[in-house]
Scaffold this motif. Sequence first.
Motif, PDB file in Angstrom:
ATOM      1  N   PHE A  48       0.668  -1.092  -0.469  1.00 27.03           N
ATOM      2  CA  PHE A  48      -0.163  -0.142   0.145  1.00 27.03           C
ATOM      3  C   PHE A  48       0.445   1.175  -0.316  1.00 27.03           C
ATOM      4  N   LEU A  49       2.008   0.923   0.463  1.00 32.65           N
ATOM      5  CA  LEU A  49       2.430   2.141   1.096  1.00 32.65           C
ATOM      6  C   LEU A  49       3.757   2.983   0.019  1.00 32.65           C
ATOM      7  N   ARG A  50       4.004   1.729  -0.660  1.00 29.77           N
ATOM      8  CA  ARG A  50       4.609   1.789  -2.413  1.00 29.77           C
ATOM      9  C   ARG A  50       4.323   2.192  -3.168  1.00 29.77           C
ATOM     10  N   CYS A  51       2.767   1.437  -2.894  1.00 29.76           N
ATOM     11  CA  CYS A  51       1.815   1.976  -4.680  1.00 29.76           C
ATOM     12  C   CYS A  51       1.599   3.401  -4.092  1.00 29.76           C
ATOM     13  N   LEU A  52       2.279   4.171  -3.170  1.00 29.43           N
ATOM     14  CA  LEU A  52       1.274   5.999  -2.657  1.00 29.43           C
ATOM     15  C   LEU A  52       2.387   7.143  -4.152  1.00 29.43           C
ATOM     16  N   ASN A  53       3.693   6.267  -4.365  1.00 26.33           N
ATOM     17  CA  ASN A  53       4.290   6.681  -5.090  1.00 26.33           C
ATOM     18  C   ASN A  53       4.629   6.040  -6.752  1.00 26.33           C
TER      19      ASN A  53
END
Length: 245
Positions: A48-53
């Motif tokens: 999820f976090l790595r999808c944000l950027n």
Amino acid sequence: MIDETLIRVENLTKSFGSIHALDGIDAEIHKGDIAVVIGPSGSGKSTFLRCLNLLELPTGGKIFFEGTDITDPRVDINKYRQKMGMVFQQFNLFPHMTVLDNMILSPVKVLKQPREQAVRKATELLERGGLADRMEAYPSQLSGGQKQRIAIVRALCMEPDVMLFDEPTSALDPEMVGEVLDVMRQLANSGITMVVVTHEMGFAREVGTRIIFMDEGKIVEEKPPSELFSNPSSDRLKAFLAKVL
């Protein structure tokens, strides 16, 4: 009324073959939030976090950053990544460069800042983080905690609008975890927006403005820490907290 939404995620999915790492995530991060993402290993937190950027490309859904749909292939994602500081489990410092040179590389190369301006900013941040005496050191001369603190300060040199932390203390020896969390507490108190994936429940409870509990690629509960830790609604969260608290 001013829209304070910095990041908006709509029906985000991510699959690795037959594995559904993210299964229809909807979330909003507002300016000034300290959003702490918790959950068991394999629940999709880091994905999820790595999808944000867009370090991970979503399989489906949309991510709006400052009002722009960054999943649109026509968007220059590098322009928006400059506004998102990212701190990983590993420190990713260039071993052949001093601490100072590691810190000013991106501001000079990417933001086109004059070297003197970048050095001034880096020096100020290092002093604030209690690391001014390590400015001319090389990464091999630093402890793990110092490397991670430098990695945080390096991300701040880009003057980001949001800081993303992917389990920043998980690769550290236990006695070094506290010094990194102290730097993150200072950051939180400065008002910068943060999204933090962590297993440090004490930090989540103390510093987070919102806690997002994930399991099996879904957001199961999302509440202020005082409510989430003292009054969990779902059986899944109750079972998780019973193991980690």
